[in-house]
Write a protein that holds these residues in place. Structure first.
Motif, PDB file in Angstrom:
ATOM      1  N   SER A  77       0.814  -1.217   0.000  1.00 39.70           N
ATOM      2  CA  SER A  77       0.000   0.000   0.000  1.00 39.70           C
ATOM      3  C   SER A  77       0.846   1.266   0.000  1.00 39.70           C
ATOM      4  CB  SER A  77      -0.969   0.009   1.184  1.00 39.70           C
ATOM      5  OG  SER A  77      -0.282   0.217   2.398  1.00 39.70           O
TER       6      SER A  77
ATOM      7  N   TYR B 124      -6.256   1.426  -2.339  1.00 36.25           N
ATOM      8  CA  TYR B 124      -7.205   0.976  -3.353  1.00 36.25           C
ATOM      9  C   TYR B 124      -6.519   0.052  -4.361  1.00 36.25           C
ATOM     10  CZ  TYR B 124      -9.809   4.808  -1.315  1.00 36.25           C
ATOM     11  OH  TYR B 124     -10.421   5.643  -0.427  1.00 36.25           O
ATOM     12  N   GLY B 125      -5.321   0.424  -4.767  1.00 35.94           N
ATOM     13  CA  GLY B 125      -4.558  -0.421  -5.675  1.00 35.94           C
ATOM     14  C   GLY B 125      -4.215  -1.755  -5.034  1.00 35.94           C
ATOM     15  N   THR B 126      -3.865  -1.709  -3.746  1.00 36.06           N
ATOM     16  CA  THR B 126      -3.550  -2.933  -3.016  1.00 36.06           C
ATOM     17  C   THR B 126      -4.764  -3.848  -2.949  1.00 36.06           C
ATOM     18  OG1 THR B 126      -1.865  -1.831  -1.681  1.00 36.06           O
ATOM     19  CG2 THR B 126      -2.804  -3.861  -0.780  1.00 36.06           C
ATOM     20  N   SER B 127      -5.893  -3.292  -2.567  1.00 38.66           N
ATOM     21  CA  SER B 127      -7.104  -4.101  -2.464  1.00 38.66           C
ATOM     22  C   SER B 127      -7.477  -4.689  -3.819  1.00 38.66           C
ATOM     23  CB  SER B 127      -8.254  -3.265  -1.913  1.00 38.66           C
ATOM     24  OG  SER B 127      -9.351  -4.083  -1.615  1.00 38.66           O
ATOM     25  N   PHE B 128      -7.379  -3.887  -4.874  1.00 40.23           N
ATOM     26  CA  PHE B 128      -7.698  -4.377  -6.214  1.00 40.23           C
ATOM     27  C   PHE B 128      -6.761  -5.515  -6.608  1.00 40.23           C
ATOM     28  CE2 PHE B 128      -6.938  -4.329 -10.801  1.00 40.23           C
ATOM     29  CZ  PHE B 128      -8.221  -4.614 -11.254  1.00 40.23           C
ATOM     30  N   LEU B 129      -5.454  -5.311  -6.427  1.00 40.22           N
ATOM     31  CA  LEU B 129      -4.472  -6.307  -6.834  1.00 40.22           C
ATOM     32  C   LEU B 129      -4.632  -7.611  -6.046  1.00 40.22           C
ATOM     33  CD1 LEU B 129      -2.054  -6.853  -8.686  1.00 40.22           C
ATOM     34  CD2 LEU B 129      -0.576  -5.975  -6.866  1.00 40.22           C
TER      35      LEU B 129
ATOM     36  N   HIS C   2      -7.318  -8.821  -4.590  1.00 40.04           N
ATOM     37  CA  HIS C   2      -8.533  -9.535  -4.994  1.00 40.04           C
ATOM     38  C   HIS C   2      -8.435 -10.066  -6.422  1.00 40.04           C
ATOM     39  CE1 HIS C   2      -9.994  -7.674  -1.315  1.00 40.04           C
ATOM     40  NE2 HIS C   2     -10.809  -8.708  -1.282  1.00 40.04           N
ATOM     41  N   LEU C   3      -7.743  -9.354  -7.291  1.00 37.01           N
ATOM     42  CA  LEU C   3      -7.541  -9.831  -8.654  1.00 37.01           C
ATOM     43  C   LEU C   3      -6.699 -11.112  -8.647  1.00 37.01           C
ATOM     44  CD1 LEU C   3      -7.843  -9.414 -11.735  1.00 37.01           C
ATOM     45  CD2 LEU C   3      -5.726  -8.068 -11.634  1.00 37.01           C
TER      46      LEU C   3
ATOM     47  N   LEU D 269     -12.945  -7.064   1.079  1.00 33.78           N
ATOM     48  CA  LEU D 269     -12.447  -5.822   0.482  1.00 33.78           C
ATOM     49  C   LEU D 269     -12.075  -4.812   1.559  1.00 33.78           C
ATOM     50  CD1 LEU D 269     -12.199  -4.089  -2.216  1.00 33.78           C
ATOM     51  CD2 LEU D 269     -14.468  -3.264  -1.602  1.00 33.78           C
TER      52      LEU D 269
ATOM     53  N   SER E   5      -8.330  -3.404   2.766  1.00 35.02           N
ATOM     54  CA  SER E   5      -8.123  -1.953   2.721  1.00 35.02           C
ATOM     55  C   SER E   5      -7.748  -1.390   4.085  1.00 35.02           C
ATOM     56  CB  SER E   5      -9.386  -1.249   2.205  1.00 35.02           C
ATOM     57  OG  SER E   5      -9.674  -1.649   0.892  1.00 35.02           O
TER      58      SER E   5
END
Length: 143
Positions: free
Chosen positions: A26, A32-37, A39-40, A75, A79
């Motif tokens: 993070s 936000y990028g961390t959470s997206f990555l 979960h992706l 999520l 975060s």
């Protein structure tokens, strides 16, 4: 039965690792990028596991609408811990997270919410809860 206890313990170990990695991530790409990555990567790995290893069809329903809340909780978990880990450290983040888990678990069990087995709160648990609160305070303010 012991294997289940070990798996829960291992989950805690993995949670602490995840928090540390995500906290570092993070600082580079934000929460936000961390959470997206996170979960992706999780979605891709799970899809591969289900389709390639298990060779099963992915099923998403039907189920009660509130069960999808687990995704939202995941999520927010990623975060919030990614944000706090760099400010208060891994130990306090984990302790406060566990305190939150215990608090909500007591309510869920006591009222039998979301389909969990109803297990009324017993006043005999209060000393243990006070010890947990004392431990969190000691970790935070004990020097």
């Amino acid at each position: 039965m012991m294997m289940k206890y070990f798996l829960v313990f291992l989950s805690g170990v993995l949670l602490a690792c995840m928090q540390s990695f995500n906290g570092q991530l993070s600082t580079v790409i934000g929460i936000y990028g961390t959470s997206f990555l996170v979960h992706l990567i999780g979605a891709i790995l799970m899809i591969l596991y289900i389709k390639v290893i298990k060779k099963e069809k992915i099923r998403l329903g039907p189920m009660p609408f509130y069960i999808y809340g687990g995704g939202l909780c995941g999520l927010l978990l990623v975060s919030f811990t990614s944000l706090t880990i760099s400010h208060i450290g891994n130990v306090l983040t984990t302790c406060l997270s566990i305190a939150g888990q215990i608090f909500l678990s007591i309510l869920l069990d006591h009222f039998g919410l979301f389909g969990v087995i109803k297990n009324s709160f017993n006043v005999k648990r209060v000393p243990a809860l006070l010890l947990i609160i004392f431990g969190i305070l000691l970790i935070n303010f004990g020097g």
